[in-house]
Design a protein around this motif. Structure first.
Motif, PDB file in Angstrom:
ATOM      1  N   GLN A  78      16.607  -5.866   8.336  1.00  0.00           N
ATOM      2  CA  GLN A  78      16.815  -6.045   6.901  1.00  0.00           C
ATOM      3  C   GLN A  78      18.293  -5.945   6.527  1.00  0.00           C
ATOM      4  O   GLN A  78      18.679  -6.405   5.451  1.00  0.00           O
ATOM      5  CB  GLN A  78      16.008  -5.008   6.122  1.00  0.00           C
ATOM      6  CG  GLN A  78      14.515  -5.286   6.117  1.00  0.00           C
ATOM      7  CD  GLN A  78      13.722  -4.198   5.432  1.00  0.00           C
ATOM      8  OE1 GLN A  78      14.218  -3.096   5.196  1.00  0.00           O
ATOM      9  NE2 GLN A  78      12.475  -4.482   5.109  1.00  0.00           N
ATOM     10  N   TRP A 125       8.318  -9.305   4.178  1.00  0.00           N
ATOM     11  CA  TRP A 125       9.777  -9.376   4.054  1.00  0.00           C
ATOM     12  C   TRP A 125      10.300 -10.747   4.475  1.00  0.00           C
ATOM     13  O   TRP A 125      11.213 -11.289   3.835  1.00  0.00           O
ATOM     14  CB  TRP A 125      10.413  -8.286   4.913  1.00  0.00           C
ATOM     15  CG  TRP A 125      11.904  -8.315   4.857  1.00  0.00           C
ATOM     16  CD1 TRP A 125      12.706  -7.902   3.832  1.00  0.00           C
ATOM     17  CD2 TRP A 125      12.791  -8.816   5.877  1.00  0.00           C
ATOM     18  NE1 TRP A 125      14.023  -8.106   4.144  1.00  0.00           N
ATOM     19  CE2 TRP A 125      14.108  -8.661   5.386  1.00  0.00           C
ATOM     20  CE3 TRP A 125      12.586  -9.363   7.139  1.00  0.00           C
ATOM     21  CZ2 TRP A 125      15.214  -9.043   6.132  1.00  0.00           C
ATOM     22  CZ3 TRP A 125      13.689  -9.736   7.876  1.00  0.00           C
ATOM     23  CH2 TRP A 125      14.978  -9.576   7.376  1.00  0.00           C
ATOM     24  N   GLU A 132       9.890 -13.151   1.784  1.00  0.00           N
ATOM     25  CA  GLU A 132      10.823 -12.896   0.680  1.00  0.00           C
ATOM     26  C   GLU A 132      12.187 -13.500   0.946  1.00  0.00           C
ATOM     27  O   GLU A 132      12.813 -14.060   0.037  1.00  0.00           O
ATOM     28  CB  GLU A 132      10.941 -11.392   0.447  1.00  0.00           C
ATOM     29  CG  GLU A 132      11.861 -11.002  -0.692  1.00  0.00           C
ATOM     30  CD  GLU A 132      11.966  -9.504  -0.869  1.00  0.00           C
ATOM     31  OE1 GLU A 132      12.809  -9.056  -1.671  1.00  0.00           O
ATOM     32  OE2 GLU A 132      11.197  -8.768  -0.210  1.00  0.00           O
TER      33      GLU A 132
END
Length: 336
Positions: free
Chosen positions: A126, A165, A168
């Motif tokens: 991330q 994620w 996204e």
């Protein structure tokens, strides 16, 4: 006689136990060796005796090499160090190593049997630039799909977080890559426990309610909603906006512009291995919608009908999934 009695007395002495007085220690043997001494030493743990400190790049490479360690604690600690190192880089600073190279070493840890390693691996990726993640979206998706079908429930739950994620930060790239749409929808059909009757062709839910499984089931419904929004809701709305507003009064101008991707003709698969229907690239929204209607729509409707009757967290997730399906169909009908 005297010498003989003396020898007998000496022999008898060997088998006599000496009587010790109170407070007096036992005498030491003649061959006693003292072990009370201690060797003095200096132990430097994980330190270097070089005159110059290692550079940040050298430390980063060292901890990156430790990701292949068999010790879960070592891998988790190395991932924590790498995460902190990336987070502390000033904006605009280049990575110590290329992003795809880093991702290739971290990807196997996303489905590790250790929960701490999996969570730390997700935190690490991330911190990477979104462009590097998009460039490795296909291998990342393959790891995630393997985690979704794992027998361990905690690995399946962590893979759902990873997929959320990825949707996204790289939703369009994920649903457009090989196997990103059809194969992922097929995996969710198995996860949601829906089955088609060979005779009637009707889809029914075969899911049995188990203790503690409602939270995971609700999470699966929520992730499927995000997948449908990325594939047939947001993409349709974006294309509609581009076609109607951005290029007015021109028509289909975006189809004749230079491609922005690094491999714009990848969907033709000119030099790769032959793909089956599940591994096809569906870059067009209409192709994804048509595939969803033909292969996944009845199964999703059966899962929604079964989940809405349970109520609670599962019922709310089913309502969100129904909303995503309705939005996708509404956007298409409005466009056509």
């Amino acid at each position: 006689m005297g010498s003989s009695a003396k020898r007998k007395k000496e022999k008898k002495k060997d088998f006599q136990k000496p009587k010790l007085k109170v407070g007096k220690t036992k005498p030491k043997a003649s061959n006693h060796t003292s072990t009370s001494f201690q060797a003095k030493s200096i132990v430097l743990k994980q330190q270097s005796l070089s005159t110059s400190a290692p550079t940040v790049a050298a430390q980063f490479e060292h901890h990156l090499s430790l990701l292949t360690s068999k010790n879960d604690t070592q891998r988790r600690d190395s991932l924590a160090y790498l995460t902190t190192a990336l987070a502390s880089l000033p904006p605009g600073t280049a990575l110590p190593q290329p992003g795809p190279t880093i991702l290739a070493k971290v990807e196997p840890l996303l489905i590790s049997i250790s929960n701490g390693v999996r969570q730390q691996a997700l935190k690490f990726i991330q911190e990477l630039p979104a462009g590097d993640v998009r460039s490795r979206i296909e291998p990342l998706l393959l790891r995630t799909q393997a985690g979704l079908t794992n027998l361990a429930q905690d690995i399946r739950s962590s893979s759902l977080e990873i997929l959320d994620w990825l949707l996204e930060v790289a939703g369009e790239e994920l649903v457009s890559c090989p196997g990103g749409w059809t194969r992922t929808l097929g995996i969710f059909q198995g996860l949601l426990g829906v089955k088609s009757d060979p005779k009637s062709g009707a889809w029914t839910s075969t899911r049995t309610v188990k203790s503690g499984a409602d939270k995971l089931y609700a999470k699966q419904l929520s992730t499927l909603s995000n997948l449908l929004r990325a594939g047939i809701v947001e993409a349709v709305a974006l294309q509609s906006q581009i076609g109607n507003d951005f290029w007015f009064p021109l028509c289909q101008t975006e189809q004749h512009m230079l491609p922005l991707g690094s491999n714009p003709f990848e969907h033709l698969n000119l030099f790769g291995h032959r793909r089956n229907d599940k591994d096809q690239m569906l870059e067009d929204v209409e192709d994804r919608r048509r595939t969803f209607l033909e292969y996944a729509m009845p199964a999703v409707q059966a899962a929604i009908a079964s989940a809405k009757g349970e109520g609670g967290e599962v019922g709310r997730a089913a309502a969100q999934l129904r909303k995503a399906v309705d939005e996708g169909m509404r956007e298409y009908e409005h466009r056509t």
